[in-house]
Design an enzyme around this catalytic site. Structure first.
Site, PDB file in Angstrom:
ATOM      1  N   GLY A 185       0.824  -1.208   0.000  1.00  0.00           N
ATOM      2  CA  GLY A 185       0.000   0.000   0.000  1.00  0.00           C
ATOM      3  C   GLY A 185       0.853   1.250   0.000  1.00  0.00           C
ATOM      4  O   GLY A 185       0.542   2.245   0.645  1.00  0.00           O
ATOM      5  N   ALA A 186       1.970   1.183  -0.743  1.00  0.00           N
ATOM      6  CA  ALA A 186       3.003   2.218  -0.624  1.00  0.00           C
ATOM      7  C   ALA A 186       2.983   3.270  -1.716  1.00  0.00           C
ATOM      8  O   ALA A 186       3.913   4.065  -1.838  1.00  0.00           O
ATOM      9  CB  ALA A 186       4.381   1.559  -0.581  1.00  0.00           C
ATOM     10  N   ASP A 206      -2.015  -7.291  -6.073  1.00  0.00           N
ATOM     11  CA  ASP A 206      -3.205  -7.362  -5.225  1.00  0.00           C
ATOM     12  C   ASP A 206      -2.840  -8.275  -4.066  1.00  0.00           C
ATOM     13  O   ASP A 206      -2.705  -9.493  -4.235  1.00  0.00           O
ATOM     14  CB  ASP A 206      -4.369  -7.941  -6.030  1.00  0.00           C
ATOM     15  CG  ASP A 206      -5.617  -8.201  -5.187  1.00  0.00           C
ATOM     16  OD1 ASP A 206      -5.582  -7.975  -3.958  1.00  0.00           O
ATOM     17  OD2 ASP A 206      -6.635  -8.652  -5.765  1.00  0.00           O
ATOM     18  N   SER A 213      -4.668   0.186  14.094  1.00  0.00           N
ATOM     19  CA  SER A 213      -5.330   1.491  14.158  1.00  0.00           C
ATOM     20  C   SER A 213      -5.988   1.652  15.522  1.00  0.00           C
ATOM     21  O   SER A 213      -6.316   0.656  16.180  1.00  0.00           O
ATOM     22  CB  SER A 213      -6.416   1.583  13.068  1.00  0.00           C
ATOM     23  OG  SER A 213      -7.246   2.721  13.257  1.00  0.00           O
ATOM     24  N   TYR A 267     -13.604  -2.550   9.395  1.00  0.00           N
ATOM     25  CA  TYR A 267     -12.251  -2.006   9.568  1.00  0.00           C
ATOM     26  C   TYR A 267     -11.752  -2.249  10.995  1.00  0.00           C
ATOM     27  O   TYR A 267     -10.598  -2.634  11.212  1.00  0.00           O
ATOM     28  CB  TYR A 267     -12.280  -0.509   9.248  1.00  0.00           C
ATOM     29  CG  TYR A 267     -10.952   0.187   9.236  1.00  0.00           C
ATOM     30  CD1 TYR A 267     -10.096   0.079   8.145  1.00  0.00           C
ATOM     31  CD2 TYR A 267     -10.552   1.000  10.302  1.00  0.00           C
ATOM     32  CE1 TYR A 267      -8.882   0.752   8.118  1.00  0.00           C
ATOM     33  CE2 TYR A 267      -9.343   1.668  10.287  1.00  0.00           C
ATOM     34  CZ  TYR A 267      -8.511   1.547   9.193  1.00  0.00           C
ATOM     35  OH  TYR A 267      -7.308   2.214   9.169  1.00  0.00           O
ATOM     36  N   ALA A 305     -10.824  -5.848  11.403  1.00  0.00           N
ATOM     37  CA  ALA A 305      -9.571  -6.122  10.704  1.00  0.00           C
ATOM     38  C   ALA A 305      -8.374  -5.597  11.485  1.00  0.00           C
ATOM     39  O   ALA A 305      -7.351  -6.280  11.627  1.00  0.00           O
ATOM     40  CB  ALA A 305      -9.605  -5.502   9.305  1.00  0.00           C
ATOM     41  N   LYS A 306      -8.494  -4.381  12.001  1.00  0.00           N
ATOM     42  CA  LYS A 306      -7.369  -3.765  12.707  1.00  0.00           C
ATOM     43  C   LYS A 306      -7.128  -4.409  14.069  1.00  0.00           C
ATOM     44  O   LYS A 306      -5.985  -4.454  14.555  1.00  0.00           O
ATOM     45  CB  LYS A 306      -7.587  -2.254  12.830  1.00  0.00           C
ATOM     46  CG  LYS A 306      -7.476  -1.518  11.495  1.00  0.00           C
ATOM     47  CD  LYS A 306      -6.170  -1.835  10.777  1.00  0.00           C
ATOM     48  CE  LYS A 306      -5.875  -0.888   9.632  1.00  0.00           C
ATOM     49  NZ  LYS A 306      -4.622  -1.232   8.924  1.00  0.00           N
TER      50      LYS A 306
END
Length: 251
Positions: free
Chosen positions: A11-12, A61, A140, A152, A155-156
């Site tokens: 994701g860079a 991906d 997060s 989210y 997931a985090k």
């Protein structure tokens, strides 16, 4: 630190991932800038190369098993064995649970958790062989729950359990695993959130800053600094930790 050490940052192509990739390059690592769009990844890699570093852009991906295997093998062939991995790739599909589709749930869990699993499984083969590795996962503050983000948040939170288990399993091979849990960071992603709730981004940031003890929102460079430490030789006795980079304490 050896100038032949190779890092992969997912994701860079922008935001936190791009900042981490650039910081690790400045630290002397070779960097594979990995994102869904190879052209966007290559743009960041070009900036690193122009600044005196060594980087390649790789399109992948992270939720696709074959694509991950191909990408990691390519990094090993073109740069060297990847012994630093930053699992940063992520997406948002925010909604209250009664309005959230199964597709929105699956998309978020697939990129964050399945992606981190696939990337780590592929990279750890090189780390265990080298008897050195650094795995850095992005969690997060939302891991503690956040309205409209049941996918989210799950997931985090999952990233934290994933990190701690990696630390237990891989420690004997000289591999550490740690997680960074950012608070409010000014990125395209948070700008999109502001737009979704109908606020100007500057006003959105100002409102967020009022609730943060240091009275400002974070920047991608704040996260990159933490990643730099976790990736270093000096961090070899720090593993299985979740560090909240949020401008104040988190429960």
């Amino acid at each position: 630190m050896s100038d032949t050490r190779t890092a992969v940052v997912t994701g860079a192509a922008r935001g936190i991932g791009a900042a981490v990739a650039k910081r690790l390059a400045k630290d002397g690592l070779q960097v594979a800038v990995l994102d869904l769009d190879e052209a966007a990844s290559q743009k960041v890699a070009d900036e690193i190369n122009a600044d005196g570093g060594k980087a390649i852009g790789v399109g992948c991906d992270v939720s696709n098993e074959e694509a991950v295997a191909t990408a990691v093998e390519r990094v090993a062939n073109e740069l060297g064995a990847p012994t630093v991995l930053v699992n940063n790739a992520g997406i948002l599909r925010d909604n209250l649970i009664f309005k959230m589709s199964a597709d929105d749930w699956d998309a978020v869990l697939n990129v964050h958790l399945r992606g981190a699993f696939l990337m780590t499984r592929a990279a750890q083969a090189y780390m265990t062989k080298a008897k050195f590795g650094r795995i850095i996962n992005l969690s997060s503050t939302s891991a503690q729950g956040n309205r409209g983000q049941v996918n989210y948040s799950a997931a985090k939170a999952g990233m934290q359990g994933f990190t701690k288990t990696l630390a237990i399993e891989l420690g004997k091979f000289g591999v550490t695993a740690n997680a960074i849990a950012p608070g409010f960071i000014a990125t395209d992603m948070t700008a999109a959130t502001a737009e979704r709730v109908g606020m100007e981004f500057e006003a959105f940031k100002a409102a967020a800053a009022q609730a943060i003890p240091v009275q400002r929102v974070g920047t991608p460079d704040d996260i990159a600094a933490m990643a730099s430490f976790f990736a270093s030789d000096e961090a070899g006795f720090v593993s299985g930790q979740v560090v909240y980079v949020a401008g104040g304490p988190e429960d």
